[in-house]
Design a protein around this motif. Sequence first.
Motif, PDB file in Angstrom:
ATOM      1  N   HIS A 102      69.514  57.132 109.543  1.00 39.60           N
ATOM      2  CA  HIS A 102      69.210  57.590 110.517  1.00 39.60           C
ATOM      3  C   HIS A 102      69.378  56.365 112.117  1.00 39.60           C
ATOM      4  O   HIS A 102      68.934  57.330 112.841  1.00 39.60           O
ATOM      5  CB  HIS A 102      67.365  58.457 111.162  1.00 39.60           C
ATOM      6  N   HIS A 103      69.472  55.931 111.572  1.00 34.87           N
ATOM      7  CA  HIS A 103      69.618  54.197 112.728  1.00 34.87           C
ATOM      8  C   HIS A 103      71.301  54.345 113.178  1.00 34.87           C
ATOM      9  O   HIS A 103      72.217  54.766 112.773  1.00 34.87           O
ATOM     10  CB  HIS A 103      69.927  53.029 111.823  1.00 34.87           C
ATOM     11  N   TYR A 104      71.036  54.937 114.779  1.00 37.74           N
ATOM     12  CA  TYR A 104      72.668  54.585 115.301  1.00 37.74           C
ATOM     13  C   TYR A 104      73.693  53.035 114.856  1.00 37.74           C
ATOM     14  O   TYR A 104      74.357  54.086 114.626  1.00 37.74           O
ATOM     15  CB  TYR A 104      72.452  54.657 117.086  1.00 37.74           C
ATOM     16  N   LEU A 105      72.844  52.644 114.247  1.00 35.54           N
ATOM     17  CA  LEU A 105      74.020  50.862 114.598  1.00 35.54           C
ATOM     18  C   LEU A 105      74.131  51.013 113.171  1.00 35.54           C
ATOM     19  O   LEU A 105      75.884  50.907 112.883  1.00 35.54           O
ATOM     20  CB  LEU A 105      73.511  49.848 114.403  1.00 35.54           C
ATOM     21  N   SER A 106      73.830  51.423 112.343  1.00 33.50           N
ATOM     22  CA  SER A 106      74.219  51.712 110.690  1.00 33.50           C
ATOM     23  C   SER A 106      75.257  52.368 110.930  1.00 33.50           C
ATOM     24  O   SER A 106      76.288  52.607 109.799  1.00 33.50           O
ATOM     25  CB  SER A 106      73.320  52.173 110.211  1.00 33.50           C
ATOM     26  N   ARG A 107      74.939  54.141 111.754  1.00 37.23           N
ATOM     27  CA  ARG A 107      76.178  54.843 111.853  1.00 37.23           C
ATOM     28  C   ARG A 107      77.469  54.640 112.047  1.00 37.23           C
ATOM     29  O   ARG A 107      78.378  54.911 112.095  1.00 37.23           O
ATOM     30  CB  ARG A 107      75.539  56.481 112.544  1.00 37.23           C
ATOM     31  N   GLN A 108      77.424  53.822 113.452  1.00 35.77           N
ATOM     32  CA  GLN A 108      78.621  53.026 114.006  1.00 35.77           C
ATOM     33  C   GLN A 108      79.200  52.103 113.411  1.00 35.77           C
ATOM     34  O   GLN A 108      80.453  51.977 113.821  1.00 35.77           O
ATOM     35  CB  GLN A 108      77.685  52.748 115.498  1.00 35.77           C
ATOM     36  N   LEU A 109      78.275  51.257 112.458  1.00 33.74           N
ATOM     37  CA  LEU A 109      79.252  50.403 111.886  1.00 33.74           C
ATOM     38  C   LEU A 109      79.960  50.979 110.798  1.00 33.74           C
ATOM     39  O   LEU A 109      80.563  50.570 110.196  1.00 33.74           O
ATOM     40  CB  LEU A 109      77.476  49.404 110.955  1.00 33.74           C
ATOM     41  N   THR A 110      79.647  51.816 109.989  1.00 38.95           N
ATOM     42  CA  THR A 110      79.903  52.918 109.208  1.00 38.95           C
ATOM     43  C   THR A 110      81.422  53.289 109.368  1.00 38.95           C
ATOM     44  O   THR A 110      82.258  53.527 108.709  1.00 38.95           O
ATOM     45  CB  THR A 110      79.056  53.922 108.528  1.00 38.95           C
ATOM     46  N   MET A 111      81.547  54.091 110.608  1.00 39.41           N
ATOM     47  CA  MET A 111      82.253  54.515 111.663  1.00 39.41           C
ATOM     48  C   MET A 111      83.158  53.642 111.293  1.00 39.41           C
ATOM     49  O   MET A 111      84.488  53.962 111.438  1.00 39.41           O
ATOM     50  CB  MET A 111      81.909  55.433 112.403  1.00 39.41           C
ATOM     51  N   SER A 112      83.197  52.787 112.619  1.00 40.36           N
ATOM     52  CA  SER A 112      84.138  51.457 112.619  1.00 40.36           C
ATOM     53  C   SER A 112      85.233  50.812 111.134  1.00 40.36           C
ATOM     54  O   SER A 112      85.646  50.397 111.224  1.00 40.36           O
ATOM     55  CB  SER A 112      83.531  49.961 114.108  1.00 40.36           C
ATOM     56  N   TRP A 113      84.296  50.954 110.282  1.00 43.98           N
ATOM     57  CA  TRP A 113      84.540  50.374 108.831  1.00 43.98           C
ATOM     58  C   TRP A 113      85.405  50.977 108.707  1.00 43.98           C
ATOM     59  O   TRP A 113      86.555  51.023 107.815  1.00 43.98           O
ATOM     60  CB  TRP A 113      83.707  49.756 108.134  1.00 43.98           C
ATOM     61  N   ILE A 114      85.823  52.584 108.593  1.00 47.53           N
ATOM     62  CA  ILE A 114      85.983  53.384 108.095  1.00 47.53           C
ATOM     63  C   ILE A 114      87.935  53.938 108.974  1.00 47.53           C
ATOM     64  O   ILE A 114      88.740  53.599 108.737  1.00 47.53           O
ATOM     65  CB  ILE A 114      85.213  55.179 108.315  1.00 47.53           C
ATOM     66  N   ALA A 117      82.632  55.212 101.361  1.00 50.06           N
ATOM     67  CA  ALA A 117      83.330  56.358 101.709  1.00 50.06           C
ATOM     68  C   ALA A 117      81.725  57.568 100.968  1.00 50.06           C
ATOM     69  O   ALA A 117      81.011  58.440 101.665  1.00 50.06           O
ATOM     70  CB  ALA A 117      83.343  57.068 100.597  1.00 50.06           C
ATOM     71  N   ALA A 118      81.120  56.577  99.927  1.00 53.89           N
ATOM     72  CA  ALA A 118      79.996  57.627  99.353  1.00 53.89           C
ATOM     73  C   ALA A 118      78.846  57.374 100.432  1.00 53.89           C
ATOM     74  O   ALA A 118      77.572  57.595 101.420  1.00 53.89           O
ATOM     75  CB  ALA A 118      79.190  56.530  98.358  1.00 53.89           C
ATOM     76  N   LEU A 119      78.093  56.307 101.173  1.00 55.85           N
ATOM     77  CA  LEU A 119      78.000  55.988 102.539  1.00 55.85           C
ATOM     78  C   LEU A 119      78.090  56.306 103.178  1.00 55.85           C
ATOM     79  O   LEU A 119      77.315  57.006 104.489  1.00 55.85           O
ATOM     80  CB  LEU A 119      78.199  54.766 102.601  1.00 55.85           C
ATOM     81  N   ALA A 120      79.108  57.164 103.897  1.00 52.80           N
ATOM     82  CA  ALA A 120      79.136  57.971 104.765  1.00 52.80           C
ATOM     83  C   ALA A 120      79.661  59.366 104.479  1.00 52.80           C
ATOM     84  O   ALA A 120      78.539  59.690 105.916  1.00 52.80           O
ATOM     85  CB  ALA A 120      81.078  57.483 105.470  1.00 52.80           C
ATOM     86  N   ARG A 121      79.036  59.769 103.332  1.00 53.43           N
ATOM     87  CA  ARG A 121      78.778  60.919 102.768  1.00 53.43           C
ATOM     88  C   ARG A 121      77.013  61.156 103.252  1.00 53.43           C
ATOM     89  O   ARG A 121      76.375  62.081 103.722  1.00 53.43           O
ATOM     90  CB  ARG A 121      79.082  61.492 101.354  1.00 53.43           C
ATOM     91  N   ARG A 122      76.863  60.012 102.932  1.00 47.20           N
ATOM     92  CA  ARG A 122      75.278  59.767 103.109  1.00 47.20           C
ATOM     93  C   ARG A 122      74.569  59.673 103.783  1.00 47.20           C
ATOM     94  O   ARG A 122      73.329  60.216 104.592  1.00 47.20           O
ATOM     95  CB  ARG A 122      74.305  58.206 101.973  1.00 47.20           C
ATOM     96  N   LEU A 123      75.032  59.635 105.293  1.00 55.19           N
ATOM     97  CA  LEU A 123      75.149  59.117 106.485  1.00 55.19           C
ATOM     98  C   LEU A 123      75.386  59.966 107.546  1.00 55.19           C
ATOM     99  O   LEU A 123      74.749  60.549 108.902  1.00 55.19           O
ATOM    100  CB  LEU A 123      75.904  57.832 107.110  1.00 55.19           C
TER     101      LEU A 123
END
Length: 50
Positions: free
Chosen positions: A17-29, A41-47
């Motif tokens: 639920h943290h904004y930064l973790s979601r932003q980091l994952t999106m930028s990595w993708i 990909a699994a992390l992105a699905r969980r988020l």
Amino acid sequence: MAALLEAETIAPEQVRHHYLSRQLTMSWIRRQKGKPSFQLAALARRLHIV
């Protein structure tokens, strides 16, 4: 990415639920050329990014 995955094992709700973790994952993708790794990909699905 390893640090984020480790943090998820300690406090999964916090990471999901943290904004930064979601932003980091999106930028990595976005930076990936081609298909993202299985772990990413699994992390992105969980988020709920993809």
